[in-house]
Structures are given as C-alpha cells and as structure tokens.
Design a protein around this motif. Structure first.
Motif, PDB file in Angstrom:
ATOM      1  N   LEU A 203      54.123 -61.572  -1.891  1.00  0.00           N
ATOM      2  CA  LEU A 203      55.144 -60.556  -1.652  1.00  0.00           C
ATOM      3  C   LEU A 203      56.405 -60.886  -2.445  1.00  0.00           C
ATOM      4  O   LEU A 203      56.573 -62.008  -2.949  1.00  0.00           O
ATOM      5  CB  LEU A 203      55.473 -60.474  -0.162  1.00  0.00           C
ATOM      6  CG  LEU A 203      54.422 -59.814   0.745  1.00  0.00           C
ATOM      7  CD1 LEU A 203      54.881 -59.871   2.192  1.00  0.00           C
ATOM      8  CD2 LEU A 203      54.161 -58.368   0.327  1.00  0.00           C
ATOM      9  N   LYS A 204      57.305 -59.935  -2.528  1.00  0.00           N
ATOM     10  CA  LYS A 204      58.525 -60.122  -3.312  1.00  0.00           C
ATOM     11  C   LYS A 204      59.385 -61.263  -2.784  1.00  0.00           C
ATOM     12  O   LYS A 204      60.147 -61.867  -3.541  1.00  0.00           O
ATOM     13  CB  LYS A 204      59.334 -58.827  -3.324  1.00  0.00           C
ATOM     14  CG  LYS A 204      58.627 -57.641  -3.972  1.00  0.00           C
ATOM     15  CD  LYS A 204      58.463 -57.801  -5.464  1.00  0.00           C
ATOM     16  CE  LYS A 204      59.759 -57.567  -6.197  1.00  0.00           C
ATOM     17  NZ  LYS A 204      59.601 -57.606  -7.664  1.00  0.00           N
ATOM     18  N   ASP A 205      59.281 -61.571  -1.487  1.00  0.00           N
ATOM     19  CA  ASP A 205      60.096 -62.645  -0.924  1.00  0.00           C
ATOM     20  C   ASP A 205      59.497 -64.030  -1.161  1.00  0.00           C
ATOM     21  O   ASP A 205      60.071 -65.038  -0.767  1.00  0.00           O
ATOM     22  CB  ASP A 205      60.335 -62.416   0.568  1.00  0.00           C
ATOM     23  CG  ASP A 205      59.075 -62.572   1.399  1.00  0.00           C
ATOM     24  OD1 ASP A 205      57.960 -62.637   0.825  1.00  0.00           O
ATOM     25  OD2 ASP A 205      59.190 -62.621   2.643  1.00  0.00           O
ATOM     26  N   GLY A 206      58.331 -64.094  -1.821  1.00  0.00           N
ATOM     27  CA  GLY A 206      57.688 -65.368  -2.104  1.00  0.00           C
ATOM     28  C   GLY A 206      56.681 -65.804  -1.070  1.00  0.00           C
ATOM     29  O   GLY A 206      56.046 -66.849  -1.235  1.00  0.00           O
ATOM     30  N   SER A 207      56.507 -65.033  -0.005  1.00  0.00           N
ATOM     31  CA  SER A 207      55.473 -65.371   0.972  1.00  0.00           C
ATOM     32  C   SER A 207      54.104 -64.975   0.427  1.00  0.00           C
ATOM     33  O   SER A 207      53.992 -64.185  -0.519  1.00  0.00           O
ATOM     34  CB  SER A 207      55.750 -64.704   2.315  1.00  0.00           C
ATOM     35  OG  SER A 207      55.795 -63.299   2.182  1.00  0.00           O
ATOM     36  N   LEU A 208      53.061 -65.538   1.038  1.00  0.00           N
ATOM     37  CA  LEU A 208      51.706 -65.393   0.532  1.00  0.00           C
ATOM     38  C   LEU A 208      50.897 -64.511   1.471  1.00  0.00           C
ATOM     39  O   LEU A 208      50.854 -64.745   2.677  1.00  0.00           O
ATOM     40  CB  LEU A 208      51.043 -66.775   0.428  1.00  0.00           C
ATOM     41  CG  LEU A 208      49.716 -66.878  -0.319  1.00  0.00           C
ATOM     42  CD1 LEU A 208      49.936 -66.684  -1.818  1.00  0.00           C
ATOM     43  CD2 LEU A 208      49.071 -68.236  -0.052  1.00  0.00           C
ATOM     44  N   LEU A 209      50.256 -63.484   0.918  1.00  0.00           N
ATOM     45  CA  LEU A 209      49.330 -62.664   1.678  1.00  0.00           C
ATOM     46  C   LEU A 209      47.911 -63.172   1.480  1.00  0.00           C
ATOM     47  O   LEU A 209      47.536 -63.587   0.376  1.00  0.00           O
ATOM     48  CB  LEU A 209      49.401 -61.199   1.242  1.00  0.00           C
ATOM     49  CG  LEU A 209      50.713 -60.457   1.450  1.00  0.00           C
ATOM     50  CD1 LEU A 209      50.571 -59.002   1.000  1.00  0.00           C
ATOM     51  CD2 LEU A 209      51.179 -60.531   2.896  1.00  0.00           C
ATOM     52  N   VAL A 210      47.119 -63.122   2.547  1.00  0.00           N
ATOM     53  CA  VAL A 210      45.719 -63.518   2.512  1.00  0.00           C
ATOM     54  C   VAL A 210      44.905 -62.399   3.143  1.00  0.00           C
ATOM     55  O   VAL A 210      45.162 -62.018   4.290  1.00  0.00           O
ATOM     56  CB  VAL A 210      45.478 -64.835   3.288  1.00  0.00           C
ATOM     57  CG1 VAL A 210      43.995 -65.223   3.227  1.00  0.00           C
ATOM     58  CG2 VAL A 210      46.350 -65.959   2.755  1.00  0.00           C
ATOM     59  N   SER A 211      43.945 -61.863   2.418  1.00  0.00           N
ATOM     60  CA  SER A 211      43.080 -60.818   2.970  1.00  0.00           C
ATOM     61  C   SER A 211      41.829 -61.429   3.587  1.00  0.00           C
ATOM     62  O   SER A 211      41.379 -62.507   3.189  1.00  0.00           O
ATOM     63  CB  SER A 211      42.697 -59.799   1.892  1.00  0.00           C
ATOM     64  OG  SER A 211      41.956 -60.426   0.854  1.00  0.00           O
TER      65      SER A 211
END
Length: 424
Positions: free
Chosen positions: A402-410
């Motif tokens: 994400l733009k804030d640097g957090s990580l998405l995991v599907s």
C-alpha cells in the motif's frame, strides 16, 4: 531428441494417476462472448448492478481469530484488510484509491478503503459487464493503466482507478482472446498468468506450460511461443518476444528497483518425492536466459523424462532453492519506508502450500535478502496458516504494498486480504 513415452516418477499408483490427470491440456475453448466491443467504443452495456461482498459478520470474525496464530518478527502485526472471494494477485492503484484483485474464476474485485483507516470499506466486482476467463493477473503502469492477464487474453483499462465506480469501464484488447497462447494449448492446468511493467516500459507476462513434464514434441512450439517462459510485449500489444526460457510455471515476478534485473518464482515438478525437487527463486540478468526446465525438475535435480538427454548450453541455476512443493507464488521487492531499514529492497514472496506432499509445507510469507554480491538468503516472515496437524487455515498467494508502506497478503483459501504493518 528422444521420442519414447514420458514416465512420471511417483511413490504410488495413486500419485501416478493424479499426475497423469494433470498432464494433458483440456480441449480448446471457444472465445467467451462479452461486451468488450461496446466498452472499447465507450458505449453502455445496460449492466447496472455490482456484486458486493459483506465485510462484517461471522466470516470476518473467524478470519481474525485465525490471524491471532500468525507469527511475525517483533514490531509487526497482521490484521484483516478485506474479505475478497478467491483472492489471488493484486495491483494497488498508483494513486492509492483502489486495489484490484484477480481470481482464478471469472471475477476481478475492486477493494476500496474510503476512510483510510487501513481496513477496506467496500469490495465489489470490477467491470461486471465483461466475461473474464481466469483473470488472475492484474498489474498497473506508472501512469495508471490497469492491465489484466487472463488465461488467453490481455486487456487494458485506462484510468480504471478513477472510473471503476461505474459498471461500464473503457476497456481495450492488448492481446485479443486466443492469441496469448495457441488455442490448442489451452488447459485447466497452470493457467494463472501474472504481469508486470518492466523498467523498459514493456509488459512482462508469465506463461505456465500445462504439463507436469512436457513431451519432447512440444518443446519447439513452447520455445517459440514462450510457453514455459516469460514474454514481453509493448503495452500496445506489439513487438512480442520471449524474454525468459526454461521455466515450468512461474506465478510471480518483479524487477529489482536497484538493478532492474528480473526475479521470479517457479513451481517445480510433482511426483518425484516429498523432498525433491526444490522450489526456485530465480534471478535473470539478460534477455533470453534459460533456467533449465524440463531437463531439470527444480534446482539441480534432473527429471526422469530427460535425465539422459544432453543439457542445453548456458543454463542459469536458481538464486535460491526453497523447500520442495511449498508452491512459491507472488513476489515483490519492498520499496516502502514503513518497515525497518533492513527490509528496504528485500524480496517478499508468498508460499501457497503443497497439494500432494505427505507432510504439508508452506502457507506462509517469506522474505529474501539479496547481498551486494548477488547472493540471496530466504527465511520465513509470517507463518501460522498451517497447523501442527497439517490443516491449512489459509493459503497466501500474493504480496503487494500500500502507499503507506504496509504489506498486503492475499489468500484464496480464506478468501481474504491481510495487512501487515510495523510500529516502532
């Protein structure tokens, strides 16, 4: 070149039967009729309704309960970001407005966090008037064009991030239906395409080959078309060339932000045993390199079918060998600033988990650190979706930032997207 029938090494007759079932492509399918022509001419289709996914209730509570058992390095936490059925590969819009999520079915999902509390408020289907066929691979260009790689087609949606609120969205062919691979090679097996825009502005698309190990009479066609490889084309669909040879089924790639080199995962041969061959994370430094399949089944393990054949010249061995049958899928270099400095430019990847290993493995997020000399080491980053009794509570597929640097995991088993964040 050998013409004898291929054999599948297996530990049981049952394993051989399953592997054989996976070996043959299905009959070619006729193109699915849809509204693409109308959308390409900026005409309405008459579709007015979306499918929306409830983000509350017992399903959300159960997923959050599962996440309580996921372990991470100190300072990191994981939360439910969105409930997204069959969630596969993700593309975060350059403006941070919406995340598009592919599936191995017929839907692409648009995920929106409107109040920016880092939990999605809305999940609805994207371009519902279109008939998608395994739209696994969305990716964005820097200027906001959304590309979706399907089983045998590539579409582009200009300004999708700003017009996805309407059921009708301008859409155009990049590669028309039936021209990504020959229709004769369409299959139910290894159909999940992924795409990226490279540093050269071109579109890179992986093409898994449909067999466990292909017969020799398929190799010339596959080499010509880039099946069992990665192709690159202009974003206008022109100038197609095979960029990567000798892979079995790559379902994740990204470009090193420092060097521009291509890195990719590869899923290796089944039916050779629990502990061989290893999975792979590969490092490509020039166009046209060959990574060993089908002569190698994974790492330096020769396939039974080609073990007596002479090896092609100048094969590139994997940068990292991963645990056998863990199914390394989506990957990305971390370009954000939220995580500690040691993770800058590290490579995050998702292990989907084994389907036929006696003792299951995988179902976790890995991190790979690449040293200045190019050597790489991989270790678990987030795990806990596989119980001690061998039950999968989730199966990670892809990672995105994400733009804030957090990580998405599907996760296509739980039908969810998670968000991993860091606080000092």
């Amino acid at each position: 070149m050998r013409t004898t029938p291929l054999r599948l090494t297996a530990h049981s007759a049952a394993a051989a039967l399953v592997a054989a079932a996976l070996a043959a492509p299905a009959a070619a399918q006729a193109p699915v009729p849809d509204n693409l022509e109308r959308l390409s001419n900026f005409q309405t289709t008459g579709i007015t309704e979306f499918t929306t996914i409830d983000q509350t209730g017992s399903k959300a509570d159960a997923i959050r309960k599962t996440l309580e058992g996921v372990t991470l390095p100190d300072g990191f936490k994981i939360d439910l970001y969105a409930i997204v059925p069959d969630a596969r590969h993700m593309a975060v819009g350059p403006q941070g407005v919406v995340t598009f999520v592919g599936t191995r079915k017929t839907k692409v999902w648009a995920v929106t966090d409107r109040d920016k509390d880092r939990v999605a408020d809305e999940v609805k289907d994207f371009a519902p008037s279109l008939e998608f066929v395994i739209p696994n691979g969305p990716c964005f260009s820097p200027d906001g064009f959304l590309y979706i790689a399907e089983q045998n087609r590539v579409l582009v949606f200009p300004a999708a991030e700003f017009f996805y609120e309407s059921p009708d969205v301008a859409a155009f062919n990049v590669v028309p239906q039936g021209e990504l691979i020959p229709a004769s090679e369409e299959s139910f097996n290894h159909t999940a395409r992924v795409c990226r825009i490279g540093p050269d502005g071109k579109l890179y698309i992986s093409l898994g080959q449909p067999y466990n190990v292909p017969a020799p009479d398929k190799l010339d066609l596959y080499r010509k078309e880039g099946i069992g490889g990665i192709i690159r084309i202009g974003t206008d669909g022109k100038g197609r060339e095979v960029y990567t040879y000798g892979i079995r089924n790559s379902v994740g790639h990204d470009f090193d932000p420092q060097t521009g080199d291509l890195w990719f995962t590869d899923n290796q041969v089944d039916g050779m045993g629990n502990d061989i061959p290893p999975g792979e994370i590969n490092h490509q430094t020039a166009a046209g390199q060959h990574f060993g399949f089908p002569w190698y089944g994974g790492g330096s393990v020769r396939t039974t079918e080609y073990e007596t054949d002479e090896l092609p010249d100048d094969l590139v061995m994997p940068a990292v060998e991963t645990v056998a049958h863990a199914a390394d899928l989506g990957m990305m270099f971390y370009r954000g600033s939220m995580f500690p400095a040691k993770y800058k430019n590290a490579l995050f990847s998702a292990q989907h988990g084994s389907w036929n290993r006696t003792t299951p493995v995988g179902a976790r997020v890995m991190v790979t650190f690449v040293a200045e000399d190019g050597t790489a080491t991989t270790q678990p980053f987030a795990e806990g979706w596989l119980t001690d009794s061998g039950e999968y509570l989730g199966r990670p597929v892809d990672v995105a930032m994400l733009k804030d640097g957090s990580l998405l995991v599907s996760d296509d088993l739980a039908g969810a997207i998670y968000r991993i964040s860091y606080e000092k």
